[in-house]
Scaffold this motif. Structure first.
Motif, short mmCIF file in Angstrom:
data_model
loop_
_atom_site.label_atom_id
_atom_site.label_comp_id
_atom_site.label_asym_id
_atom_site.label_seq_id
_atom_site.Cartn_x
_atom_site.Cartn_y
_atom_site.Cartn_z
N SER A 83 0.82 -1.16 0.04
CA SER A 83 -0.01 -0.01 -0.05
C SER A 83 0.74 1.35 0.07
O SER A 83 0.34 2.36 -0.26
CB SER A 83 -0.99 0.05 1.16
N GLN A 84 2.13 1.20 0.34
CA GLN A 84 3.12 2.24 0.45
C GLN A 84 3.66 2.38 -0.81
O GLN A 84 3.95 3.61 -1.56
CB GLN A 84 4.13 2.04 1.39
N VAL A 85 3.90 1.53 -1.65
CA VAL A 85 4.55 1.40 -2.92
C VAL A 85 3.16 0.99 -4.10
O VAL A 85 2.96 -0.06 -4.07
CB VAL A 85 5.62 0.71 -3.35
N GLY A 86 2.37 2.05 -4.69
CA GLY A 86 1.53 1.63 -5.35
C GLY A 86 2.09 1.54 -6.78
O GLY A 86 2.61 2.20 -7.44
N LEU A 87 1.65 0.39 -7.41
CA LEU A 87 2.12 0.06 -8.62
C LEU A 87 1.00 -0.28 -9.52
O LEU A 87 0.02 -0.84 -9.26
CB LEU A 87 2.81 -1.76 -8.60
N VAL A 88 0.93 0.52 -10.59
CA VAL A 88 0.14 0.62 -11.52
C VAL A 88 0.50 -0.03 -12.64
O VAL A 88 1.51 0.39 -13.27
CB VAL A 88 -0.49 1.93 -12.07
N PHE A 89 0.18 -1.04 -13.20
CA PHE A 89 0.23 -2.12 -14.11
C PHE A 89 0.05 -1.46 -15.57
O PHE A 89 -0.74 -0.69 -15.56
CB PHE A 89 -0.14 -3.60 -14.11
N GLN A 90 0.63 -2.11 -16.59
CA GLN A 90 0.38 -1.98 -18.00
C GLN A 90 -1.12 -1.90 -18.21
O GLN A 90 -1.61 -3.03 -17.62
CB GLN A 90 1.13 -2.66 -18.83
N TYR A 91 -1.71 -1.32 -19.08
CA TYR A 91 -3.48 -1.58 -19.16
C TYR A 91 -4.18 -1.75 -17.98
O TYR A 91 -4.76 -2.80 -17.78
CB TYR A 91 -3.70 -2.57 -20.23
N ALA A 153 -8.68 3.41 -12.97
CA ALA A 153 -7.84 2.39 -12.36
C ALA A 153 -6.58 2.92 -11.72
O ALA A 153 -6.11 2.45 -10.76
CB ALA A 153 -7.13 1.63 -13.69
N ILE A 154 -5.92 3.94 -12.31
CA ILE A 154 -4.80 4.47 -11.44
C ILE A 154 -5.23 5.14 -10.31
O ILE A 154 -4.62 5.11 -8.96
CB ILE A 154 -4.25 5.86 -12.25
N ALA A 155 -6.45 5.68 -10.20
CA ALA A 155 -7.07 6.15 -8.87
C ALA A 155 -7.28 5.03 -8.00
O ALA A 155 -7.12 5.13 -6.54
CB ALA A 155 -8.69 6.74 -8.97
N GLY A 156 -7.64 3.83 -8.44
CA GLY A 156 -7.81 2.48 -7.80
C GLY A 156 -6.31 2.37 -6.88
O GLY A 156 -6.23 1.74 -5.80
N VAL A 157 -5.26 2.90 -7.27
CA VAL A 157 -4.13 2.63 -6.84
C VAL A 157 -3.76 3.84 -5.86
O VAL A 157 -3.30 3.64 -4.68
CB VAL A 157 -2.82 2.28 -7.60
N LEU A 158 -4.08 4.92 -6.32
CA LEU A 158 -3.82 6.12 -5.49
C LEU A 158 -4.58 6.22 -4.14
O LEU A 158 -4.25 6.86 -3.07
CB LEU A 158 -4.02 7.59 -6.28
N ALA A 159 -5.88 5.58 -4.16
CA ALA A 159 -6.75 5.68 -3.15
C ALA A 159 -6.00 4.95 -1.97
O ALA A 159 -6.54 5.12 -0.65
CB ALA A 159 -7.94 4.88 -3.25
N MET A 160 -5.18 3.77 -1.91
CA MET A 160 -4.37 3.59 -0.67
C MET A 160 -3.28 4.68 -0.24
O MET A 160 -2.63 4.16 0.61
CB MET A 160 -3.53 2.36 -1.38
N ARG A 161 -3.22 5.94 -0.77
CA ARG A 161 -2.36 6.93 -0.44
C ARG A 161 -1.16 6.38 -0.41
O ARG A 161 -0.22 6.37 0.88
CB ARG A 161 -3.06 7.24 1.02
N PRO A 162 -0.38 5.87 -1.40
CA PRO A 162 0.92 5.29 -1.44
C PRO A 162 1.77 6.44 -1.23
O PRO A 162 1.68 7.84 -1.74
CB PRO A 162 1.05 4.68 -2.62
N GLY A 163 3.26 6.33 -0.80
CA GLY A 163 4.26 7.19 -0.76
C GLY A 163 4.74 7.47 -1.98
O GLY A 163 5.67 8.28 -2.59
N ASP A 168 3.61 1.75 -14.92
CA ASP A 168 4.18 1.08 -16.04
C ASP A 168 3.54 1.41 -17.30
O ASP A 168 2.32 1.04 -17.46
CB ASP A 168 4.17 -0.34 -15.73
N GLU A 169 4.07 2.06 -18.03
CA GLU A 169 3.40 2.33 -19.45
C GLU A 169 2.17 3.01 -19.43
O GLU A 169 0.97 2.34 -19.75
CB GLU A 169 3.55 1.27 -20.43
N LYS C 180 -1.20 -10.52 -9.87
CA LYS C 180 -0.31 -9.34 -9.31
C LYS C 180 -1.01 -7.97 -9.21
O LYS C 180 -0.57 -7.38 -8.20
CB LYS C 180 0.69 -9.51 -10.55
N ALA C 181 -1.63 -7.79 -10.03
CA ALA C 181 -2.44 -6.17 -10.18
C ALA C 181 -3.10 -6.28 -8.85
O ALA C 181 -3.09 -5.20 -8.13
CB ALA C 181 -3.13 -5.90 -11.42
N GLN C 182 -4.10 -7.20 -8.62
CA GLN C 182 -4.88 -7.15 -7.36
C GLN C 182 -4.21 -7.21 -6.21
O GLN C 182 -4.34 -6.54 -5.11
CB GLN C 182 -5.90 -8.30 -7.48
N ILE C 183 -2.91 -8.15 -6.19
CA ILE C 183 -2.29 -8.12 -4.85
C ILE C 183 -1.49 -6.78 -4.61
O ILE C 183 -1.33 -6.30 -3.44
CB ILE C 183 -1.12 -9.17 -5.10
#
Lengths: 282, 286, 274
Positions: A83-91, A153-163, A168-169, C180-183
């Motif tokens: 949750s600290q390192v938010g990873l947004v995958f391709q597509y 989808a990007i918001a879905g990761v940002l919502a965890m308030r990562p640092g 990825d692309e 992986k994306a959901q994890i």
């Protein structure tokens, strides 16, 4: 908020016929508030590298420190790291699954064990950060346009308030305007929240325009690490490994070769224009 | 000879509410007239959702017009009796490289089209070999498509279309999902084909660098053709292109920026060498 | 776990068996399976063992690799063995304790059943080990072709099989990506009871289905645009043609089956194992 890699190695399927060293002795440090670009052709190890940042892949050798703590130590809280390192995958829109956008964005915070209220608050905040229009909050994510899906989808990761936000692309498959919109939004996000942003991209033009520092990956090794101007000065070496500098860099070099008195380190259209005009006015 | 021609082409689809009731019609294509001659290299540009892919699907009779007419090689695509002829004369390459390869082995995939056309076995083998050779994929003939790169998969897809011996190839955003090297690989292959086979090429894309060698460029927005001309004419209208959510190559952008700052450069510069040449000329003159 | 299952896999090698026409392999395998059920004598099983051994030897697939294929059916095998062992009432009683009794007849049937099951799996896996999924599909289509007359869509089924073969690896890779994306979004797929775990699969299954449908849609379009219109009027790039070795293989197989049949019919002597 820093990520530090020390002699990181990663080997795929060790001990089998498919054994392949994907990362070779990578050492680097990314500090709080940096905007870093990672480039490299397909198969250079950049995707493998970023999956180490949030612990999705565990290095076969070496160490990774997040905020000074070794994440490979026994008992390290991996879920907290993710949750600290938010990873947004391709597509990233391919991971949307909820019936409406807001619930989907809430998925991350909910996994963090937050209350429904807090989840929604964070989701709204994240959607706002990526410029997602409020009128679509209750829409099914599958009915949105490509660009809006990507934002959700990007918001879905940002919502965890990562640092740290790793993308990825993020512009793959978008049209030019959509691409600019997303990148400008990311830049705005970086400036307004001082979040560390790591951007993986194939487009040298995009990288040159937005990031402060570029890491070049090649065959699992770190090839260059420096400011865009420093890295793109090595445009010949970059070409040898299937990469390139932005188009304007080539123009400047060509002009110089033809005897025009210009500096060759421009990496964006604006810089190049300024430099050419300067040379004409002198 | 006209290869692809359309007159007042309209395509509508139903807009439905959550229960699936029709609540109106959406017009994806609204009165499009195009005119593509045999042997031309034509590019159709437009942002995502501009209607360019919908138009492309009409050229292969995957979609048939709700209004107006589309002719491919002189055949009305609405005519069910001409369906297979239309599809044979205008082959189509799609965006996603994974989702258009049917065979589990490269050569079998290329043979899929001719098999459907009922081509005799010996002839299929000849065509498969020729097609793979022209896209430079012959050495991969017995590989599994899953092991290929994106650019290679698209070249296999192009070979698959070539094996049907079409007069025209429609490429619907063939590079949208590829990395820069894959993109170059595909565009180079298409240019090669044009040179050697004299086949009509229609390229649908939103990457501007890919269209600078086109004979004609159409720009679509909101279901309409909003610009039409050769690449130089189109690229000299930078502001207009930006309005249509498009972009120009960096070199064109730079030239435009310099022009606005008072440098006497010709408009619609497309290539690095052109700009360098023009700037050097200017430098000597001043 | 999944990696352990070798049934249905292809084992690349250059052997006579690999080169045989898939139809030969399908039909001969079927005949071999039938042969296992029409015999009940040591001699018959001896013939089956020799035949199977010979085919395995010729196929150049390591015996260990084939035996590994038996692993997943060990449970099934054990259950079958125990049932026949304890539930056969005929014959002379050998052992008796509590409600169980083992008879000589029961022991005999048990041994035969076990051999039969093991040979069944080994026989059919030899077919899949030596035939690429593609040619297997072609073979099935061709063997089942007569069913077309009673309106069974044989070509369509074969086409579906070969498309499935092409897309299984793609969908597996996709599953991995989505997981992986959901994890990365904090999904917990490992802890909790069965219901919680099943629930945790929703964020993976929904995107996977959406993607599978999108792919199916794209693929259908791509096939249509390449003039696919079912099996009618279609020619084949790789038509199946019988060669001398295929006829030879048929002959050997028929001789074997007849041999087994006559052993079962006319050779009346019984050699008891013990």
């Amino acid at each position: 908020m820093s990520i530090k890699l020390e002699h990181l190695n990663y080997i795929y399927s060790p001990g089998t016929a498919f054994e392949k060293q994907a990362l070779k002795d990578i050492s680097l440090e990314i500090s709080q508030g940096e905007f870093v670009g990672i480039i490299g052709h397909t198969g250079s190890g950049k995707s493998t590298l970023i999956q180490h940042f949030n612990g999705l892949i565990k290095a076969t050798a070496g160490a990774l420190y997040y905020n000074g703590e070794n994440i490979y130590e026994e008992g390290y809280n991996m879920r907290e790291l993710r949750s600290q390192v938010g990873l947004v995958f391709q597509y990233p829109e391919h991971q949307l699954f909820e019936a409406d956008v807001l619930s989907d964005v809430c998925f991350g915070p909910k996994n963090q064990g937050l209350s429904q209220e807090e989840c929604e608050r964070r989701a709204k905040e994240a959607l706002d950060l990526v410029g997602f229009p409020e009128k679509y909050y209750q829409q099914s994510p599958f009915e949105l346009s490509g660009g809006q899906k990507r934002r959700a989808a990007i918001a879905g990761v940002l919502a965890m308030r990562p640092g740290v936000l790793v993308l990825d692309e993020p512009t793959a498959g978008l049209d030019p305007k959509g691409r600019d919109e997303i990148l400008n939004q990311v830049e705005h996000l970086h400036k307004s929240t001082n979040m560390t942003v790591i951007l993986v991209s194939h487009s040298m033009e995009d990288i040159a325009r937005h990031v402060d520092r570029i890491i070049v990956m090649n065959r699992g090794e770190k090839m260059f690490d420096g400011r865009p101007k420093e890295v793109f000065a090595h445009y010949r070496e970059l070409e040898e490994v299937g990469l390139a500098a932005p188009q304007v860099t080539y123009i400047m070099h060509a002009l110089k070769a033809r005897g025009l008195d210009v500096r060759t380190d421009a990496t964006t259209v604006e810089e190049a224009a300024k430099e050419i005009i300067r040379s004409f006015h002198d | 000879m006209k290869m692809v021609q359309s007159e007042k082409l309209i395509f509508e689809y139903e807009k439905r509410d959550e229960e699936g009731n029709v609540i109106g019609m959406n017009r994806a294509i609204d009165g499009v007239d195009i005119d593509i001659s045999e042997g031309d290299f034509v590019a159709i540009l437009g942002h995502n959702g501009s209607g360019k892919s919908t138009l492309a699907k009409h050229m292969n009779a995957i979609l048939v017009p709700s209004g107006g007419t589309m002719w491919v090689d002189g055949r009305d695509t609405k005519d069910p009796l001409e369906l297979w002829n239309v599809r044979q004369s205008a082959g189509m390459v799609f965006q996603n490289p994974d989702n258009q390869i049917i065979g589990t082995v490269v050569e079998e995939d290329v043979g899929f089209g001719p098999e459907n056309l009922g081509v005799p076995t010996d002839e299929i083998w000849k065509r498969v070999e020729d097609s793979l050779k022209s896209v430079g994929m012959l050495e991969y003939r017995s590989n599994s498509p899953n092991k290929l790169s994106g650019g290679q998969k698209q070249r296999v897809a192009i070979a698959g279309v070539l094996a049907m011996e079409p007069k025209c190839i429609v490429l619907d955003e063939p590079t949208a999902m590829l990395d820069p090297n894959g993109r170059k690989e595909v565009i180079r292959t298409v240019q090669e084909l044009r040179r050697r086979k004299k086949v009509t090429v229609i390229l649908i894309t939103h990457y501007m660098e890919e269209v600078i060698d086109a004979d004609h460029v159409y720009v679509m927005d909101n279901g309409h053709i909003v610009m039409h001309g050769n690449p130089r004419e189109i690229f000299s209208r930078v502001e207009e292109l930006k309005r249509y959510r498009l972009d120009v190559p960096q070199v064109t952008m730079l030239a435009e920026e310099l022009r606005q700052n008072g440098l006497q450069l010709p408009s619609g510069i497309l290539k690095t060498e052109e700009l360098v040449e023009a700037l050097c000329q200017l430098n000597w003159n001043t | 776990m999944i990696r352990d299952i070798t049934i249905g896999q292809y084992y690349p090698a250059k052997s006579v068996i690999h080169r045989l026409d898939p139809r030969v392999k399908i039909i001969c395998t079927l005949l071999f399976l039938i042969s296992l059920f029409i015999q009940r004598s040591v001699l018959g099983y001896g013939a089956a063992t020799v035949f199977l051994g010979l085919v395995i030897y010729m196929s150049r697939v390591p015996l260990g690799f084939i035996l590994k294929g038996l692993k997943p059916i060990i449970m099934l095998l054990l259950i079958t063995v125990l049932f026949t062992l304890f539930l056969t009432r005929e014959g002379q009683e050998l052992v008796h304790f509590w409600i169980f009794r083992i008879t000589d007849k029961g022991l005999e049937i048990t041994v035969y059943t076990a051999i039969r099951l093991i040979y069944l799996i080994m026989g059919s896996s030899i077919m899949t080990f030596t035939t690429t999924p593609n040619s297997l599909t072609d073979g099935i289509e061709s063997v089942l072709h007569p069913l077309n007359k009673i309106k069974v869509p044989v070509h369509e089924v074969a086409m579906m099989m070969s498309i499935a073969l092409r897309f299984i690896p793609i969908l597996l890779e996709e599953t991995d990506k989505i997981m992986k994306a959901q994890i990365a979004r904090g999904a917990d797929l490992e802890s909790g009871n069965i219901i919680q775990r099943a629930k945790a699969m929703i964020p993976i299954l929904v995107p996977l289905f959406v993607s599978a449908f999108r792919r199916a849609n794209d693929l259908a379009m791509a096939m249509e645009s390449r003039c696919y219109h079912g099996g009618e009027g279609r020619t084949k790039m790789k038509p199946l043609v019988y060669k001398t070795r295929d006829y030879l293989a048929y002959m050997i197989n028929v001789v074997y089956v007849l041999l087994v049949f006559f052993i079962g019919r006319f050779v009346s002597f019984h050699i008891w194992i013990f």
